[in-house]
Design a protein around this motif. Structure first.
Motif, PDB file in Angstrom:
ATOM      1  N   TRP A  31      -4.488   8.038  -2.517  1.00  0.00           N
ATOM      2  CA  TRP A  31      -4.000   9.421  -2.841  1.00  0.00           C
ATOM      3  C   TRP A  31      -4.979  10.534  -2.582  1.00  0.00           C
ATOM      4  O   TRP A  31      -6.165  10.173  -3.027  1.00  0.00           O
ATOM      5  N   GLY A  32      -4.510  11.460  -2.148  1.00  0.00           N
ATOM      6  CA  GLY A  32      -5.360  12.716  -1.881  1.00  0.00           C
ATOM      7  C   GLY A  32      -5.310  13.704  -3.104  1.00  0.00           C
ATOM      8  O   GLY A  32      -4.292  13.920  -3.770  1.00  0.00           O
ATOM      9  N   ASP A  33      -6.603  13.965  -3.622  1.00  0.00           N
ATOM     10  CA  ASP A  33      -6.541  14.763  -4.795  1.00  0.00           C
ATOM     11  C   ASP A  33      -6.265  16.091  -4.819  1.00  0.00           C
ATOM     12  O   ASP A  33      -5.646  16.797  -5.659  1.00  0.00           O
ATOM     13  N   LYS A  34      -5.745  16.579  -3.496  1.00  0.00           N
ATOM     14  CA  LYS A  34      -5.285  17.865  -3.165  1.00  0.00           C
ATOM     15  C   LYS A  34      -3.709  17.892  -2.800  1.00  0.00           C
ATOM     16  O   LYS A  34      -3.380  18.940  -2.209  1.00  0.00           O
ATOM     17  N   ASP A  35      -3.321  16.836  -3.127  1.00  0.00           N
ATOM     18  CA  ASP A  35      -1.802  16.478  -2.645  1.00  0.00           C
ATOM     19  C   ASP A  35      -0.918  17.494  -3.655  1.00  0.00           C
ATOM     20  O   ASP A  35      -1.027  17.325  -4.695  1.00  0.00           O
ATOM     21  N   THR A  36      -0.266  18.348  -2.819  1.00  0.00           N
ATOM     22  CA  THR A  36       0.686  19.051  -3.572  1.00  0.00           C
ATOM     23  C   THR A  36       2.269  18.808  -3.337  1.00  0.00           C
ATOM     24  O   THR A  36       2.882  19.142  -4.352  1.00  0.00           O
ATOM     25  N   GLU A  37       2.512  17.887  -2.602  1.00  0.00           N
ATOM     26  CA  GLU A  37       3.716  17.325  -2.541  1.00  0.00           C
ATOM     27  C   GLU A  37       4.066  16.179  -3.270  1.00  0.00           C
ATOM     28  O   GLU A  37       5.187  16.296  -3.971  1.00  0.00           O
ATOM     29  N   GLU A  84     -10.892  12.462  -1.939  1.00  0.00           N
ATOM     30  CA  GLU A  84     -11.447  13.614  -2.282  1.00  0.00           C
ATOM     31  C   GLU A  84     -11.067  14.543  -1.252  1.00  0.00           C
ATOM     32  O   GLU A  84     -11.551  14.625  -0.025  1.00  0.00           O
ATOM     33  N   GLY A  85     -10.561  15.570  -1.694  1.00  0.00           N
ATOM     34  CA  GLY A  85     -10.085  16.789  -0.423  1.00  0.00           C
ATOM     35  C   GLY A  85      -8.853  16.561   0.328  1.00  0.00           C
ATOM     36  O   GLY A  85      -8.631  17.202   1.116  1.00  0.00           O
ATOM     37  N   GLY A  86      -8.356  15.050  -0.092  1.00  0.00           N
ATOM     38  CA  GLY A  86      -7.139  14.771   1.016  1.00  0.00           C
ATOM     39  C   GLY A  86      -5.799  15.448   0.235  1.00  0.00           C
ATOM     40  O   GLY A  86      -5.745  15.775  -0.714  1.00  0.00           O
ATOM     41  N   THR A  87      -5.059  15.867   1.402  1.00  0.00           N
ATOM     42  CA  THR A  87      -3.704  16.500   0.806  1.00  0.00           C
ATOM     43  C   THR A  87      -2.794  15.366   0.877  1.00  0.00           C
ATOM     44  O   THR A  87      -3.005  14.296   0.916  1.00  0.00           O
ATOM     45  N   HIS A  88      -1.503  15.672   1.009  1.00  0.00           N
ATOM     46  CA  HIS A  88      -0.438  14.529   1.176  1.00  0.00           C
ATOM     47  C   HIS A  88      -0.483  13.806   2.435  1.00  0.00           C
ATOM     48  O   HIS A  88      -0.002  12.454   2.317  1.00  0.00           O
ATOM     49  N   PHE A  89      -1.183  14.277   3.299  1.00  0.00           N
ATOM     50  CA  PHE A  89      -1.607  13.411   4.587  1.00  0.00           C
ATOM     51  C   PHE A  89      -2.900  12.905   4.678  1.00  0.00           C
ATOM     52  O   PHE A  89      -3.463  12.880   5.638  1.00  0.00           O
ATOM     53  N   ALA A  90      -3.603  12.431   3.519  1.00  0.00           N
ATOM     54  CA  ALA A  90      -4.825  12.015   3.507  1.00  0.00           C
ATOM     55  C   ALA A  90      -5.175  10.960   4.251  1.00  0.00           C
ATOM     56  O   ALA A  90      -6.143  10.769   4.833  1.00  0.00           O
ATOM     57  N   TYR A  91      -4.199  10.108   4.515  1.00  0.00           N
ATOM     58  CA  TYR A  91      -4.386   8.861   5.257  1.00  0.00           C
ATOM     59  C   TYR A  91      -4.540   9.158   6.685  1.00  0.00           C
ATOM     60  O   TYR A  91      -5.425   8.441   7.469  1.00  0.00           O
ATOM     61  N   LEU A  92      -4.212  10.212   7.164  1.00  0.00           N
ATOM     62  CA  LEU A  92      -4.532  10.706   8.633  1.00  0.00           C
ATOM     63  C   LEU A  92      -5.710  11.527   8.466  1.00  0.00           C
ATOM     64  O   LEU A  92      -6.425  11.502   9.594  1.00  0.00           O
ATOM     65  N   ILE A 151       1.006  -1.187   0.279  1.00  0.00           N
ATOM     66  CA  ILE A 151       0.055   0.029  -0.006  1.00  0.00           C
ATOM     67  C   ILE A 151       0.995   1.356  -0.142  1.00  0.00           C
ATOM     68  O   ILE A 151       1.984   1.516   1.013  1.00  0.00           O
ATOM     69  N   LEU A 152       0.831   2.126  -0.988  1.00  0.00           N
ATOM     70  CA  LEU A 152       1.440   3.214  -1.155  1.00  0.00           C
ATOM     71  C   LEU A 152       0.641   4.536  -0.967  1.00  0.00           C
ATOM     72  O   LEU A 152      -0.604   4.388  -1.748  1.00  0.00           O
ATOM     73  N   THR A 153       0.870   5.300  -0.160  1.00  0.00           N
ATOM     74  CA  THR A 153       0.007   6.475   0.086  1.00  0.00           C
ATOM     75  C   THR A 153       0.748   7.826   0.062  1.00  0.00           C
ATOM     76  O   THR A 153       1.824   8.132   0.578  1.00  0.00           O
ATOM     77  N   GLY A 154       0.324   8.776  -1.097  1.00  0.00           N
ATOM     78  CA  GLY A 154       1.360   9.970  -1.203  1.00  0.00           C
ATOM     79  C   GLY A 154       2.580   9.606  -1.420  1.00  0.00           C
ATOM     80  O   GLY A 154       3.586  10.314  -1.036  1.00  0.00           O
ATOM     81  N   GLY A 214      -4.234  -0.700  -8.284  1.00  0.00           N
ATOM     82  CA  GLY A 214      -5.214   0.175  -8.453  1.00  0.00           C
ATOM     83  C   GLY A 214      -5.141   1.293  -7.626  1.00  0.00           C
ATOM     84  O   GLY A 214      -4.579   1.348  -6.511  1.00  0.00           O
ATOM     85  N   LEU A 215      -5.976   2.423  -7.766  1.00  0.00           N
ATOM     86  CA  LEU A 215      -5.835   3.465  -7.315  1.00  0.00           C
ATOM     87  C   LEU A 215      -6.996   4.091  -6.610  1.00  0.00           C
ATOM     88  O   LEU A 215      -8.165   3.874  -7.261  1.00  0.00           O
ATOM     89  N   VAL A 216      -7.108   4.387  -5.351  1.00  0.00           N
ATOM     90  CA  VAL A 216      -8.240   4.915  -4.837  1.00  0.00           C
ATOM     91  C   VAL A 216      -8.026   6.495  -4.466  1.00  0.00           C
ATOM     92  O   VAL A 216      -6.758   6.630  -3.883  1.00  0.00           O
ATOM     93  N   VAL A 217      -8.859   7.419  -4.841  1.00  0.00           N
ATOM     94  CA  VAL A 217      -8.687   8.829  -4.631  1.00  0.00           C
ATOM     95  C   VAL A 217      -9.484   9.390  -3.256  1.00  0.00           C
ATOM     96  O   VAL A 217     -10.517   8.993  -3.283  1.00  0.00           O
TER      97      VAL A 217
END
Length: 258
Positions: free
Chosen positions: A206-212, A234-242, A114-117, A229-232
């Motif tokens: 992934w967060g769709d608002k990730d700028t990093e 919505e509204g998540g930043t680079h720390f969407a998992y938190l 599992i890879l996030t950001g 497979g990719l799960v987006v």
């Protein structure tokens, strides 16, 4: 708990029990503490290992500037010493670089990924950023010439530090001179060509608002990794998992327990 790997004292934490094993790899400038909400949830029915990378959290510093292969070799040595292989892995940002490096070399190490950001793909510089980098290099070159002339005292060093503060990234400026060398080695390590070698089932969150690590990087990883497979979020930043912890934990748990 502590153990030496790669000549560095590594802090790690073990939680839970069960046949399913997962290692959590944090991002740059972070530590096991930021992954703890994930570890607490998964440890209900899995064995969870959390690691502080060298120069992070409670771990020691590398003996010299390290690149991604050095961090990866250290992580692999620790996993072997702890007899924690094979296992699954959840990696955020810089932790993704280490996962990509290892998984592309040996398909037997990880069961599921599992890879996030995740970092690992070199950014596409804009025209503005290219001009900014060129200006920095030009001004830095003038400072180096002034230092070589030894006619301006400490002024060139002072000006060079001001340039770093103005043009350097937040992560870069937060480091001391020695760790900046490590940071440069890390961020310039492009792993795009390694993605196609990853054989394990891979879930990208992934967060769709990730700028990093912008969403296009996650989309490219989905395209290049054979079984991804990719799960987006919505509204998540680079720390969407938190930011969306409950959702992240539920998805991660279901994927790892399949």
């Amino acid at each position: 708990m502590e153990m030496t790997a790669g000549g560095v004292t590594i802090h790690y934490e073990l939680a839970g029990s069960g046949d399913k094993r997962v290692v959590l790899l944090h991002g740059w400038g972070c530590s096991t503490s930021l992954m703890k909400p994930v570890a607490d949830f998964l440890s209900r029915d899995m064995t969870v290992l959390s690691i502080d990378f060298p120069a992070h959290g409670q771990s020691g510093r590398p003996p010299k500037p390290w690149g991604v292969p050095d961090f990866a070799a250290c992580t692999l040595e620790l996993l072997k010493k702890l007899d924690f292989l094979p296992c699954s892995v959840i990696a955020h940002s810089f932790g993704g670089r280490i996962t990509i490096e290892l998984a592309s070399q040996d398909a037997t190490l990880f069961e599921r990924i599992i890879l996030t950001g995740s970092a690992g793909i070199k950014d596409r510089p804009s025209e503005e950023s290219r001009k900014r980098s060129a200006k920095y290099r030009r001004l830095k070159g003038l400072c180096e010439k002034a230092k070589a002339a030894k006619a301006f005292g400490k002024l060139p060093d002072m000006l060079e530090e001001k340039l770093r503060q103005k043009y350097g990234s937040k992560d870069y400026n937060a480091l001391d001179a020695e760790m900046r060398k490590t940071f440069v080695l890390v961020v310039n390590h492009d792993q795009t060509d390694l993605l196609q070698r990853i054989q394990q089932p891979t879930l990208l969150l992934w967060g769709d608002k990730d700028t990093e690590t912008p969403l296009w990087m996650g989309q490219l990883m989905e395209e290049r990794i054979p079984d991804a497979g990719l799960v987006v979020f919505e509204g998540g930043t680079h720390f969407a998992y938190l930011e969306q912890l409950g959702r992240f934990n539920a998805i991660a748990h279901n994927f790892l327990m399949e």
